[in-house]
Design an enzyme around this catalytic site. Structure first.
Site, mmCIF file in Angstrom:
data_model
loop_
_atom_site.group_PDB
_atom_site.id
_atom_site.type_symbol
_atom_site.label_atom_id
_atom_site.label_comp_id
_atom_site.label_asym_id
_atom_site.label_seq_id
_atom_site.Cartn_x
_atom_site.Cartn_y
_atom_site.Cartn_z
ATOM 1 N N HIS A 261 -4.811 18.016 -24.005
ATOM 2 C CA HIS A 261 -4.643 18.165 -22.736
ATOM 3 C C HIS A 261 -3.161 18.476 -22.376
ATOM 4 O O HIS A 261 -2.828 19.522 -21.546
ATOM 5 C CB HIS A 261 -4.621 16.793 -22.104
ATOM 6 C CG HIS A 261 -4.718 16.590 -20.466
ATOM 7 N ND1 HIS A 261 -5.764 16.762 -19.365
ATOM 8 C CD2 HIS A 261 -3.607 16.558 -19.731
ATOM 9 C CE1 HIS A 261 -5.347 16.659 -18.296
ATOM 10 N NE2 HIS A 261 -4.004 16.573 -18.427
ATOM 11 N N GLU A 262 -2.271 17.980 -22.889
ATOM 12 C CA GLU A 262 -0.817 18.122 -22.609
ATOM 13 C C GLU A 262 -0.533 19.391 -23.346
ATOM 14 O O GLU A 262 0.203 20.258 -22.706
ATOM 15 C CB GLU A 262 0.230 17.203 -23.178
ATOM 16 C CG GLU A 262 0.083 15.774 -22.579
ATOM 17 C CD GLU A 262 0.085 15.630 -21.111
ATOM 18 O OE1 GLU A 262 0.987 16.762 -20.663
ATOM 19 O OE2 GLU A 262 -0.466 14.820 -20.466
ATOM 20 N N HIS A 265 -1.251 22.130 -20.564
ATOM 21 C CA HIS A 265 -0.195 22.268 -19.911
ATOM 22 C C HIS A 265 0.951 23.183 -20.463
ATOM 23 O O HIS A 265 1.736 23.867 -19.593
ATOM 24 C CB HIS A 265 0.331 20.870 -19.322
ATOM 25 C CG HIS A 265 -0.498 20.225 -18.307
ATOM 26 N ND1 HIS A 265 -0.791 20.347 -16.846
ATOM 27 C CD2 HIS A 265 -0.907 18.865 -18.369
ATOM 28 C CE1 HIS A 265 -1.441 19.666 -16.234
ATOM 29 N NE2 HIS A 265 -1.865 18.598 -17.195
HETATM 30 ZN ZN ZN Z 1 -2.663 16.734 -16.633
#
Ligand code: ZN
Length: 499
Positions: A261-262, A265
């Site tokens: 997830h990170e 980003h």
């Molecule tokens: Zn997020």
């Protein structure tokens, strides 16, 4: 000096100070010694004040006014004037004294919320909540809006989005998600999550998280991976976009999907050209578009079968006990879907119902249709309606999230929009990239990354989210992409016929 040169010089000052601010914040979450926190907060406070002055200065106001009608600007420069201008107008809209009082109210409310959640005592939090909501309602008036006061708050996170548009997006989710969850429970065979549960050493989990970031070509020469309690990604400068992560010893998926997830980003901000950093366009198109970059890596990739086929040898190398299961079994183990109380632990299928509930309640608070005192009852009724379960305490109900204590009203929809954008981007990718899943299954992430780079990452905040989605996928945001994706994926995992 021409106005654009002056403007760029002004932005450089803001960018340098903001970069220092970001680095100090990152350090505060990762490495700062306890005794350094007090002195650090003074440094951060001083830099924040200076940045606030620069982003609201009359000089900047004059430059923005002049550049608004300058026909010679590049596309990125025009976008910069739009984005920096919006921030300027919003910061100027609220009287300085009132904003400072609001900040104090929020820090007290946040402390009160933490205690109230601990004791599951909503009444202790209520007076603080009422104050924060009052401020937010006044701020909406200061910012101004055409249709609904909530629109004025949404503008901070999802420029151009309105509550009316959100309603149009949420209605199909209401109509299809809750019945589908019911069918999964009644007719489906749930996957076995146990292969990813057990005892997984943290140092080995960290190494696995790093390997997952390498799989998605997160660039460690322009980044770092560190431990924190609440993971985040931070763009400190061009060439320095860092991710953080957290782990749980008994659940391998927690740290692995957190890293993906990170990392998603991280890819977004690593994929922006330097010019966008100098024009203050590196924060991205919106909170929802940023979240979509994380979710497409976490879910469409990480919780997909091609990834598990490719990543399987790496996973087994770090945790030999996983060899007792096939890649298909590990894929299934990552995709259990069932109603639960806590948003941040919810799965792909049920997550958006948690968000819709919050969106309905907070827009009602801002409109004045709902009083804060009514929240626990309304919360529990909505949980029953959407997920068929009722919290046994306010701690696992209305008190679970920090957002409403520190004035983040209008933020929740970004999580939902992120999942809808992600599904729509993913479908566009499948439509245009030949053999995408076959490439992923052999460990070749480049075709997926190329699509994201070309259609999303490189544009930063040059386009508004609505424009970006239409340009990348050929249609406006449409929740049916998400619903089709969910129904197809989970009908197969739960071994159900589609109809
Ligand atoms: Zn997020």
């Amino acid at each position: 000096m021409p106005a654009i040169a002056n403007y760029r010089k002004h932005l450089e000052e803001i960018a340098l100070l903001s970069s220092a601010h970001a680095l100090l914040e990152w350090d505060q979450e990762t490495h700062i010694p306890d005794k350094g926190i007090q002195a650090r907060s003074r440094v951060i406070g001083r830099i924040s004040r200076r940045v606030f002055e620069l982003t609201t200065s009359p000089d900047l106001g004059n430059l923005l006014e002049e550049l608004r009608t300058d026909g010679a600007l590049s596309q990125a420069e025009r976008a910069s004037v739009r984005e920096v201008g919006r921030q300027y107008r919003r910061r100027k809209a609220i009287p300085a004294d009132e904003f400072e009082a609001f900040t104090t109210t929020c820090s007290q409310a946040q402390a009160a919320w933490a205690k109230a959640r601990e004791a599951s005592d909503f009444q202790a939090f209520l007076p603080h909540l009422e104050k924060v909501v009052d401020y937010q309602r006044r701020f909406a008036d200061y910012y101004g809006y055409t249709e609904h006061p909530y629109d004025a708050l949404l503008e901070d996170y999802e420029p151009g989005m309105t509550l009316a548009q959100l309603e149009g997006i949420m209605q199909p989710l209401r109509d299809r998600l809750a019945p589908f969850i019911g069918r999964l429970a009644d007719e489906g065979t749930p996957p076995d999550p146990s292969p990813l549960q057990g005892d997984f050493r943290l140092d080995k989990q960290r190494a696995l998280a790093r390997a997952a970031l390498e799989f998605i070509q997160y660039d460690f020469e322009c980044g770092a991976l560190d431990d924190v309690e609440h993971p985040f990604t931070i763009a400190i400068a061009y060439g320095d976009v860092r991710v953080t992560n957290a782990y749980k010893q008994d659940r391998l998926g927690y740290g692995l999907f957190g890293a993906l997830h990170e990392g998603g980003h991280g890819l977004y901000h690593q994929g922006m050209p330097e010019e966008l950093f100098t024009l203050r366009l590196e924060e991205g198109s919106s909170a929802g578009i940023d979240e979509a970059q994380a979710l497409i890596i976490e879910n469409q990739l990480g919780r997909g079968l091609p990834f598990w086929k490719a990543f399987y040898p790496t996973a087994v190398q770090h945790f030999p006990e996983l060899a007792a299961h096939s890649p298909e079994e590990l894929y299934r183990a990552t995709n259990l879907a069932e109603p639960s109380m806590i948003r941040i632990e919810a799965d792909e299928v049920t997550y958006n119902l948690h968000i819709m509930l919050r969106t309905e309640l907070e827009s009602g608070l801002i409109a004045g249709d709902i009083r804060p005192a009514e929240l626990p009852r309304l919360w529990n009724e909505a949980m029953e309606r959407y997920l068929g379960i009722v919290p046994q305490s306010d701690a696992e109900g209305v008190l679970q999230d920090v957002h409403w204590s520190f004035g983040y009203y209008g933020y929740f929809p970004s999580y939902m929009l992120g999942s809808l954008y992600a599904a729509q981007f993913h479908q566009a990718m499948l439509d245009t990239v030949p053999d995408l899943d076959a490439s992923l299954a052999t460990g070749d992430f480049a075709p997926m990354l190329d699509w994201l780079r070309g259609n999303v990452h490189q544009h930063g905040a040059v386009y508004l989210p609505g424009e970006l989605v239409e340009q990348a996928t050929g249609s406006t945001l449409d929740s049916s992409y998400f619903l089709d994706y969910i129904e197809e994926k989970f009908s197969a995992i739960y071994r159900m016929d589609r109809n």
